[in-house]
Write an enzyme that holds these catalytic residues in place. Sequence first.
Site, PDB file in Angstrom:
ATOM      1  N   CYS A 284     -11.174  -6.597  -4.166  1.00  0.00           N
ATOM      2  CA  CYS A 284     -12.485  -6.367  -4.778  1.00  0.00           C
ATOM      3  C   CYS A 284     -12.506  -4.947  -5.322  1.00  0.00           C
ATOM      4  O   CYS A 284     -12.323  -3.987  -4.567  1.00  0.00           O
ATOM      5  CB  CYS A 284     -13.600  -6.561  -3.761  1.00  0.00           C
TER       6      CYS A 284
ATOM      7  N   CYS B 192     -16.139 -11.929  -4.343  1.00  0.00           N
ATOM      8  CA  CYS B 192     -15.564 -11.247  -3.187  1.00  0.00           C
ATOM      9  C   CYS B 192     -16.172 -11.840  -1.927  1.00  0.00           C
ATOM     10  O   CYS B 192     -17.401 -11.918  -1.809  1.00  0.00           O
ATOM     11  CB  CYS B 192     -15.854  -9.751  -3.273  1.00  0.00           C
TER      12      CYS B 192
ATOM     13  N   HIS C 118       3.698  -1.585  -4.446  1.00  0.00           N
ATOM     14  CA  HIS C 118       2.887  -1.927  -5.615  1.00  0.00           C
ATOM     15  C   HIS C 118       1.973  -3.121  -5.386  1.00  0.00           C
ATOM     16  O   HIS C 118       1.527  -3.749  -6.343  1.00  0.00           O
ATOM     17  CB  HIS C 118       3.798  -2.198  -6.827  1.00  0.00           C
TER      18      HIS C 118
ATOM     19  N   ASN D 173       8.416  -4.889  -5.712  1.00  0.00           N
ATOM     20  CA  ASN D 173       8.132  -6.249  -6.156  1.00  0.00           C
ATOM     21  C   ASN D 173       6.837  -6.767  -5.544  1.00  0.00           C
ATOM     22  O   ASN D 173       6.512  -6.463  -4.401  1.00  0.00           O
ATOM     23  CB  ASN D 173       9.289  -7.181  -5.793  1.00  0.00           C
TER      24      ASN D 173
END
Length: 240
Positions: free
Chosen positions: A126, A145, A118, A102
């Site tokens: 970036c 960034c 994940h 999750n």
Amino acid sequence: MPRETFADKCMTRNGKIVILTGAGLSAESGLSTFRDEGGLWSQHRIEDVATPEAFARNPDLVQAFYNARRAQSRAATPNAAHVALARLQRDHGGEVVIVTQNVDGLHEKAGAKVIHLHGALDSALCHLCDHRWTAPETIDSATPCPACGHHSARPDVVWFGEMPYHMEEIAEHLENADIFASIGTSGQVYPAAGFSQLASDYGAECIELNLEPTSHVFHQRRIGHATQTILAWVEELIGA
């Protein structure tokens, strides 16, 4: 001699518990899974919003999709199952490692420490220099960034076709687990789908807590809603 159960291992040796959680854990917090009708995922094809190719083809669509997911996750609250797992991690005598598929951050809101397989919606990445930072409420093509200054921000989530995070660390935990628990995951997305077989091969007692069975690998199953099955399981391990 009777087989030593997961409760025996945990109670007598303060055994190490490794837990894999999936989208089913957060469903009772109002967050939709891939397979739910009417949720965010049902409005888009996976290949249009959750692959590197989709981001290269239509970054605005992908950013908007994850902006919506981020807003939903930040508004959501942990359910009783998240809280119970945080309690298990805090109060169990041995090590409890939570690995999650999750990206919603609800484990952390409940007080748990987790390994994000994940990625996480609250993190930005970036795609030029790989710098990570706390994601703003929305990310778009103009988001710079902070490290390199390029307008190259993307959600820090693992898309289909990309390598999940922390695989070596997770493999070491699975090798040393006394108990492996799979919670709220379909068992169809690899490499996470292979964790139960790997843990079993290393000698762990494997238990599945889910709405329906997924694999023959598990030695025990608890079928039902997460807020019911997990609370009962945690109470067995550490007491009411």
